[in-house]
Design a protein around this motif. Structure first.
Motif, PDB file in Angstrom:
ATOM      1  N   GLY A   1       0.798  -1.216   0.000  1.00 35.97           N
ATOM      2  CA  GLY A   1       0.000   0.000   0.000  1.00 35.97           C
ATOM      3  C   GLY A   1       0.830   1.265   0.000  1.00 35.97           C
ATOM      4  N   PHE A   2       2.150   1.153   0.184  1.00 40.05           N
ATOM      5  CA  PHE A   2       3.036   2.308   0.147  1.00 40.05           C
ATOM      6  C   PHE A   2       3.498   2.546  -1.291  1.00 40.05           C
ATOM      7  CE2 PHE A   2       3.143   0.779   4.435  1.00 40.05           C
ATOM      8  CZ  PHE A   2       3.242   1.915   5.220  1.00 40.05           C
ATOM      9  N   GLU A   3       3.634   3.802  -1.675  1.00 34.95           N
ATOM     10  CA  GLU A   3       3.924   4.131  -3.061  1.00 34.95           C
ATOM     11  C   GLU A   3       5.391   3.927  -3.428  1.00 34.95           C
ATOM     12  OE1 GLU A   3       2.609   8.091  -3.703  1.00 34.95           O
ATOM     13  OE2 GLU A   3       0.470   7.625  -3.443  1.00 34.95           O
ATOM     14  N   ASN A   4       6.303   4.288  -2.550  1.00 35.91           N
ATOM     15  CA  ASN A   4       7.717   4.316  -2.899  1.00 35.91           C
ATOM     16  C   ASN A   4       8.508   3.179  -2.268  1.00 35.91           C
ATOM     17  OD1 ASN A   4       7.304   6.749  -4.335  1.00 35.91           O
ATOM     18  ND2 ASN A   4       7.491   7.924  -2.447  1.00 35.91           N
ATOM     19  N   SER A   5       7.878   2.046  -2.045  1.00 42.41           N
ATOM     20  CA  SER A   5       8.586   0.916  -1.438  1.00 42.41           C
ATOM     21  C   SER A   5       8.199  -0.361  -2.173  1.00 42.41           C
ATOM     22  CB  SER A   5       8.247   0.793   0.049  1.00 42.41           C
ATOM     23  OG  SER A   5       6.865   0.531   0.230  1.00 42.41           O
ATOM     24  N   MET A   6       9.190  -1.248  -2.324  1.00 37.93           N
ATOM     25  CA  MET A   6       8.960  -2.536  -2.960  1.00 37.93           C
ATOM     26  C   MET A   6       9.772  -3.588  -2.215  1.00 37.93           C
ATOM     27  SD  MET A   6       7.514  -4.370  -5.412  1.00 37.93           S
ATOM     28  CE  MET A   6       7.084  -3.314  -6.806  1.00 37.93           C
ATOM     29  N   LEU A   7       9.079  -4.578  -1.692  1.00 39.45           N
ATOM     30  CA  LEU A   7       9.744  -5.692  -1.019  1.00 39.45           C
ATOM     31  C   LEU A   7       9.555  -6.945  -1.860  1.00 39.45           C
ATOM     32  CD1 LEU A   7       8.727  -5.078   2.716  1.00 39.45           C
ATOM     33  CD2 LEU A   7      10.696  -4.195   1.463  1.00 39.45           C
ATOM     34  N   TYR A   8      10.530  -7.860  -1.762  1.00 39.12           N
ATOM     35  CA  TYR A   8      10.538  -9.054  -2.596  1.00 39.12           C
ATOM     36  C   TYR A   8      10.447 -10.308  -1.728  1.00 39.12           C
ATOM     37  CZ  TYR A   8      12.364  -5.561  -5.827  1.00 39.12           C
ATOM     38  OH  TYR A   8      12.538  -4.433  -6.583  1.00 39.12           O
ATOM     39  N   LEU A   9       9.649 -11.260  -2.189  1.00 38.45           N
ATOM     40  CA  LEU A   9       9.520 -12.534  -1.508  1.00 38.45           C
ATOM     41  C   LEU A   9      10.834 -13.295  -1.632  1.00 38.45           C
ATOM     42  CD1 LEU A   9       7.432 -14.407  -0.062  1.00 38.45           C
ATOM     43  CD2 LEU A   9       7.036 -15.449  -2.294  1.00 38.45           C
ATOM     44  N   SER A  10      11.435 -13.661  -0.497  1.00 37.39           N
ATOM     45  CA  SER A  10      12.765 -14.259  -0.488  1.00 37.39           C
ATOM     46  C   SER A  10      12.822 -15.415   0.494  1.00 37.39           C
ATOM     47  CB  SER A  10      13.828 -13.212  -0.116  1.00 37.39           C
ATOM     48  OG  SER A  10      13.771 -12.095  -0.962  1.00 37.39           O
ATOM     49  N   SER A  11      13.885 -16.192   0.362  1.00 39.12           N
ATOM     50  CA  SER A  11      14.132 -17.301   1.268  1.00 39.12           C
ATOM     51  C   SER A  11      15.601 -17.698   1.166  1.00 39.12           C
ATOM     52  CB  SER A  11      13.216 -18.492   0.949  1.00 39.12           C
ATOM     53  OG  SER A  11      13.362 -19.508   1.918  1.00 39.12           O
ATOM     54  N   ASP A  12      16.065 -18.452   2.135  1.00 41.55           N
ATOM     55  CA  ASP A  12      17.451 -18.928   2.129  1.00 41.55           C
ATOM     56  C   ASP A  12      17.526 -20.175   2.988  1.00 41.55           C
ATOM     57  OD1 ASP A  12      20.093 -19.129   1.586  1.00 41.55           O
ATOM     58  OD2 ASP A  12      20.702 -17.270   2.574  1.00 41.55           O
ATOM     59  N   HIS A  13      18.646 -20.871   2.902  1.00 45.27           N
ATOM     60  CA  HIS A  13      18.807 -22.111   3.634  1.00 45.27           C
ATOM     61  C   HIS A  13      18.626 -21.893   5.141  1.00 45.27           C
ATOM     62  CE1 HIS A  13      20.011 -24.740   0.352  1.00 45.27           C
ATOM     63  NE2 HIS A  13      20.805 -23.789  -0.108  1.00 45.27           N
TER      64      HIS A  13
ATOM     65  N   TRP B   1      10.411 -24.476  12.580  1.00 49.68           N
ATOM     66  CA  TRP B   1      11.869 -24.497  12.486  1.00 49.68           C
ATOM     67  C   TRP B   1      12.343 -24.962  11.114  1.00 49.68           C
ATOM     68  CZ3 TRP B   1      14.168 -22.089  16.434  1.00 49.68           C
ATOM     69  CH2 TRP B   1      13.497 -22.023  17.646  1.00 49.68           C
ATOM     70  N   LEU B   2      11.524 -24.734  10.106  1.00 53.57           N
ATOM     71  CA  LEU B   2      11.904 -25.056   8.742  1.00 53.57           C
ATOM     72  C   LEU B   2      12.465 -23.803   8.068  1.00 53.57           C
ATOM     73  CD1 LEU B   2       8.824 -27.258   7.780  1.00 53.57           C
ATOM     74  CD2 LEU B   2      11.112 -28.045   8.392  1.00 53.57           C
ATOM     75  N   GLN B   3      12.671 -23.885   6.774  1.00 53.13           N
ATOM     76  CA  GLN B   3      13.269 -22.771   6.042  1.00 53.13           C
ATOM     77  C   GLN B   3      12.344 -21.563   6.054  1.00 53.13           C
ATOM     78  OE1 GLN B   3      15.327 -23.767   2.361  1.00 53.13           O
ATOM     79  NE2 GLN B   3      14.362 -22.020   1.367  1.00 53.13           N
ATOM     80  N   GLU B   4      12.888 -20.434   6.411  1.00 57.13           N
ATOM     81  CA  GLU B   4      12.105 -19.211   6.580  1.00 57.13           C
ATOM     82  C   GLU B   4      11.812 -18.546   5.242  1.00 57.13           C
ATOM     83  OE1 GLU B   4      12.329 -15.138   9.299  1.00 57.13           O
ATOM     84  OE2 GLU B   4      14.172 -16.101   8.611  1.00 57.13           O
ATOM     85  N   VAL B   5      10.632 -17.941   5.163  1.00 57.07           N
ATOM     86  CA  VAL B   5      10.242 -17.111   4.020  1.00 57.07           C
ATOM     87  C   VAL B   5       9.989 -15.703   4.553  1.00 57.07           C
ATOM     88  CG1 VAL B   5       8.612 -16.795   2.129  1.00 57.07           C
ATOM     89  CG2 VAL B   5       9.216 -19.094   2.871  1.00 57.07           C
ATOM     90  N   TYR B   6      10.527 -14.705   3.863  1.00 51.46           N
ATOM     91  CA  TYR B   6      10.443 -13.336   4.365  1.00 51.46           C
ATOM     92  C   TYR B   6      10.412 -12.368   3.199  1.00 51.46           C
ATOM     93  CZ  TYR B   6      15.457 -13.662   3.440  1.00 51.46           C
ATOM     94  OH  TYR B   6      16.667 -13.876   2.834  1.00 51.46           O
ATOM     95  N   LEU B   7      10.245 -11.085   3.511  1.00 50.55           N
ATOM     96  CA  LEU B   7      10.248 -10.019   2.516  1.00 50.55           C
ATOM     97  C   LEU B   7      11.449  -9.117   2.761  1.00 50.55           C
ATOM     98  CD1 LEU B   7       6.464  -9.063   2.604  1.00 50.55           C
ATOM     99  CD2 LEU B   7       7.627 -10.262   0.756  1.00 50.55           C
ATOM    100  N   THR B   8      12.149  -8.762   1.698  1.00 51.23           N
ATOM    101  CA  THR B   8      13.323  -7.909   1.813  1.00 51.23           C
ATOM    102  C   THR B   8      13.366  -6.941   0.638  1.00 51.23           C
ATOM    103  OG1 THR B   8      15.737  -7.893   1.959  1.00 51.23           O
ATOM    104  CG2 THR B   8      14.746  -9.584   0.582  1.00 51.23           C
ATOM    105  N   ASP B   9      14.118  -5.848   0.810  1.00 49.83           N
ATOM    106  CA  ASP B   9      14.277  -4.878  -0.274  1.00 49.83           C
ATOM    107  C   ASP B   9      15.542  -5.130  -1.081  1.00 49.83           C
ATOM    108  OD1 ASP B   9      16.048  -4.249   1.719  1.00 49.83           O
ATOM    109  OD2 ASP B   9      15.627  -2.099   1.744  1.00 49.83           O
ATOM    110  N   GLU B  10      16.324  -6.140  -0.748  1.00 51.43           N
ATOM    111  CA  GLU B  10      17.544  -6.467  -1.475  1.00 51.43           C
ATOM    112  C   GLU B  10      17.215  -7.336  -2.689  1.00 51.43           C
ATOM    113  OE1 GLU B  10      20.291  -8.293   1.138  1.00 51.43           O
ATOM    114  OE2 GLU B  10      20.411  -6.592   2.527  1.00 51.43           O
TER     115      GLU B  10
END
Length: 302
Positions: free
Chosen positions: A155-167, A178-187
């Protein structure tokens, strides 16, 4: 009415100190209210953006395209082997900011958590944009086996986060399972890449490279770790918006080596008849009445 006849010059010690502290607190409160930095003002702005209605993209050809705004929905299914509490109904993938951090900042926190909630209407916190990983491919059809990213603005105009995950590591994993985490990041990195696989494993190779139809079940795999996106309906989270369930990256297979319903997702598009609804809101066609045919074939017992 009794009046206070003693001025600050007459008061001594804590009496005078308490009056000055009260004046400073009032000045600080008025200054924060004028600048919109009060906790209740920040909370209202955050909820206004995350709960703002959004119009999904309408698929005219029946396929999903780069640049489309869609919802990721895990359709209702039986509890299966999960015992105890189980959240039923259709669940959409949602952005879930931390309740404490959300009050301290005027923008989305990074990294930001995710959850699955019983929200069928497209709003800021559950509307994702399908993005290409290389050159701009807006408008092109998304195909099985192609890399893509899932971005969200909340809902914010000047922000974009991406669906990410890692080991998974000892210090980084999902909260409940305690499984592999899914999160949002701007990287922007290879950790943002995902792929869609055909639902039937026996037909998966045949459908490689075929266009992905909108509003049909698929399996979404993380490109780097090869783990499937999963909604754990039996693992509850207390979020900023109430009780929701955990989302993690893990492939749950049955005895036939096929993904279980917790790994099944649907890229839901908009309803052309109503801008603020989805294709899931369309009434299902009535089942065909086959009693006359059964009677003609001698199969009816009535």
């Amino acid at each position: 009415m009794a009046q206070n006849l003693y001025g600050p010059r007459v008061r001594m010690g804590n009496w005078n100190e308490d009056i000055y502290l009260e004046e400073e607190r009032m000045k600080d409160f008025l200054d924060k209210r004028e600048k919109g930095k009060l906790l209740i003002q920040r909370s209202r702005r955050l909820k206004k953006n995350l709960l703002r209605p959004v119009s999904l993209s309408i698929s005219e050809d029946g396929y999903v395209h780069y640049g489309d705004k869609v919802m990721l929905v895990n359709l209702d299914h039986p509890a299966g082997e999960e015992a105890g509490l189980f959240l039923g109904g259709d669940l959409s993938l949602c952005m879930t900011p931390d309740e404490i951090k959300a009050h301290l900042r005027d923008e989305l926190e990074v990294p930001c958590g995710l959850s699955a909630a019983q929200i069928k209407a497209p709003i800021g916190r559950n509307t994702f944009i399908i993005l290409s990983t290389g050159r701009d491919a807006t408008g092109q059809v998304l195909r099985y086996g192609q890399d893509f990213c899932l971005g969200i603005t909340g809902g914010f105009e000047n922000s974009m986060l991406y669906l990410s995950s890692d080991h998974r590591t000892l210090l980084k994993s999902s909260k409940k399972s305690w499984l592999q985490e899914v999160y949002l990041t701007d990287e922007v990195s290879h950790l943002n890449y995902w792929q869609a696989a055909f639902l039937d494993p026996q037909m998966r190779l045949e459908f490689e490279g075929f266009p992905i139809r909108a509003n049909e079940k698929i399996v979404i795999y993380h490109r780097h770790t090869n783990r499937g996106l999963a909604a754990h309906r039996h693992l509850f989270l207390r979020t900023y918006f109430g009780k929701e369930v955990e989302v993690a990256a893990h492939t749950h297979l049955d005895s036939h080596r096929a993904e279980k319903p917790k790994n099944h997702w649907m890229l839901v598009t908009g309803n052309p008849r109503n801008d603020l609804s989805t294709m899931l809101d369309l009434p299902k066609p009535p089942a065909e009445d086959t009693r006359a045919m059964e009677q003609a074939l001698g199969l009816s017992t009535q």
